[in-house]
Design an enzyme around this catalytic site. Structure first.
Site, PDB file in Angstrom:
ATOM      1  N   LYS A  79       0.611  -1.149  -0.038  1.00 58.34           N
ATOM      2  CA  LYS A  79      -0.085   0.218   0.082  1.00 58.34           C
ATOM      3  C   LYS A  79       1.201   1.183  -0.361  1.00 58.34           C
ATOM      4  O   LYS A  79       1.628   1.228   0.619  1.00 58.34           O
ATOM      5  CB  LYS A  79      -0.660  -0.072   1.027  1.00 58.34           C
ATOM      6  N   SER A 154      -9.805   1.590   3.061  1.00 57.99           N
ATOM      7  CA  SER A 154      -9.136   2.405   2.241  1.00 57.99           C
ATOM      8  C   SER A 154      -7.364   1.179   1.067  1.00 57.99           C
ATOM      9  O   SER A 154      -7.009   1.593   0.308  1.00 57.99           O
ATOM     10  CB  SER A 154      -8.007   3.183   2.682  1.00 57.99           C
ATOM     11  N   SER A 178      -9.637  -1.266   6.918  1.00 63.39           N
ATOM     12  CA  SER A 178      -8.976  -0.679   5.487  1.00 63.39           C
ATOM     13  C   SER A 178      -8.211  -1.763   5.356  1.00 63.39           C
ATOM     14  O   SER A 178      -7.174  -2.079   4.115  1.00 63.39           O
ATOM     15  CB  SER A 178      -8.477   0.439   5.815  1.00 63.39           C
TER      16      SER A 178
END
Ligand code: GLN
Length: 488
Positions: A79, A154, A178
């Site tokens: 990420k 996310s 997330s």
């Protein structure tokens, strides 16, 4: 043989057996990445050259007869809020568009020491604030099961990339859901470890009392292998606790005999799609058939998690994001006066991030601190306490990961409460610091459903064991998404 379809443990066998090279494995994933990326847009940066170099180094080590660790030569994605020296780390924000870290996050460093190969940095909601990856400052990522739907957020880029086979595993971060929510939306496994299990050095913070990084993978076994590598104390992060790290793969035994499962009623009530609730119950019944004991009970603080989270997370975010003022960090607007420079520079932040900063500063301000922040912290204490009591009776708790399957792109960007509600089942684990896993347990409307298993602090092994047992008995994890438009 389609190498990108194989789990890490199978790839490892092929590699050490001399049947494939690390470069062949990496090339297979990179080719798949190039195939699906135009539709998915899961990445912000693809590190093709670096990946091939790293793979080559693994092949050299193998030729020298070195024993390779389980994740050596396995392609992964990070990420884009996890720092890698020399590679842009944007956090999904224009504020950090040109930021190139001068050091590695500990979790990246550990994966590199384990020989894993970085294929890229994945898309995310700006500063990890969001549930659909639509709040990325760069582009929207699509769900590989249906390109008209969101991948969740996310860590949506990481989830979409893994589900589609553009990388074998990924790391995400989870402040309120997330890792688990996008894992559920994309039909993969995601683990939010216990608060303090994994180092956050080099991970760009959102809300420091809630953030944890963790693995996202296609199978429970692969997730356990990743957790083995990233867990444990780090002298650079005092919140990464000294608690010993067991070999998580030793928990991968299909056995739930005598296990006590608590099912909190509140997680199956209003707002939970009937098909989702039914799929989770079917999963629970399966575990019961395998020897677990199941009991419903009431978690009375459940309805307070959302309110507490949306005070505490923005409050901490407002403080963590204060450094992005164009002077100490981040984008600087070209203006002559000081105040103008501050305000213009801050305006590069997206609307959701600004909303959270405003909410957070408001909740912390002198006149409102007691009414909001202090109250939310009190609620948090009660939430923790209630879980502590629940774990005196049960080994694990099982709930849906999300109230519904992945929603349509654009459906919730103007209805933020609905968006926030998609984390209603995951927030408690962050507020109480507990480990939780999401794994595929069914489909509805052609979209995957995720089952969440929660454990007491540092009981990652236990939840892995339950998840593994379930996985061995089911086929959901063997399905691959079409990466095409589905029927809406
Ligand atoms: N969706 C939640 C939020 O927007 C959780 C985000 C996260 O876990 N990073 O705050």
């Amino acid at each position: 043989m389609e190498l990108w379809k194989l789990p890490a443990h199978s790839l490892h066998k092929l590699l050490v057996g001399g049947e494939v090279t690390a470069q062949e494995i990496t090339s297979a994933f990179l080719q798949r990445l190039r195939e699906v990326e135009p539709q998915l847009q899961a990445f912000i940066t693809v590190t093709e050259e670096l990946a091939l170099e790293q793979a080559q180094e693994i092949d050299r080590r193998r030729e020298k007869g070195e024993e390779l660790p389980p994740l050596a030569g396995i392609p992964f994605a990070l990420k884009d809020n996890i720092s890698v020296r020399g590679i842009p780390t944007t956090c999904g924000s224009k504020m950090l568009e040109n930021y190139i870290p001068v050091y590695d996050a500990t979790i990246y460093k550990r994966l590199r020491e384990a020989g894993s190969v970085l294929v890229g940095k994945t898309n995310m909601d700006e500063f990890a604030m969001g549930s659909s990856t639509e709040f990325s400052a760069f582009h929207v990522t699509r769900n590989p099961w249906n390109l008209e739907r969101v991948p969740g957020g996310s860590s949506g880029g990481s989830a979409a990339a893994i589900a589609a086979g553009a990388a074998n595993f990924a790391l995400g971060t989870d402040t309120g859901g997330s890792i688990r929510q996008p894992a559920a939306f994309c039909g993969i496994v995601g683990i939010k470890p216990t608060y303090g299990r994994v180092s956050r050095y080099g991970v760009i913070p959102f809300a420091s009392s809630l953030d944890q990084a963790g693995p996202m993978a296609r199978t429970v076994t692969d997730a356990a292998l990743v957790l083995n590598v990233i867990s444990g104390h780090d002298q650079r992060d005092s919140t990464a606790l000294k608690e010993p790290v067991p070999d998580y793969t030793s928990y991968l035994v299909p056995d739930v005999a005598g296990l006590k499962i608590g099912v909190p009623k509140e997680y199956f009530g209003e707002g939970i799609a009937p098909e989702v609730g039914a799929a989770i119950w079917e999963g629970i019944r399966l575990l019961e058939k395998l020897g677990a004991r199941v009991e419903e009970f009431s978690l009375q603080t459940a309805s307070h998690c959302l309110s507490a989270y949306y005070i505490i997370a923005p409050a901490e975010a407002s403080s963590n994001l204060a450094c992005y003022d164009g002077i100490r960090y981040g984008y600087r607007a070209d203006v002559d006066d000081l105040l103008g420079m501050y305000t213009k520079s801050r305006r590069v932040l997206g609307s959701e991030v600004r909303r959270r900063i405003m909410l957070g500063t408001y909740a912390l301000s002198a006149g409102y601190y007691d009414a909001y922040y202090h109250k939310a912290q009190q609620a948090r204490t009660l939430i923790r306490q209630e879980f502590k009591e629940a774990f005196e009776k049960y080994d694990v708790l099982i709930t849906p990961t999300t109230p519904n399957v992945a929603f349509a792109l654009g459906a919730m960007v103007d209805d933020l409460l609905a968006m926030y509600l998609s984390d209603v089942c995951t927030l408690a684990a962050n507020l109480a610091g507990l480990p939780a896993i999401s794994l595929p347990c069914g489909f509805s409307q052609g979209m995957p459903i995720g089952m969440q298993i929660l454990g007491k602090p540092f009981a990652e092994g236990k939840i892995l064991q339950v998840a593994y047992t379930f996985e061995q008995e089911t086929e959901y994890h063997k399905e691959f998404p079409p990466v095409s438009k589905g029927v809406m």
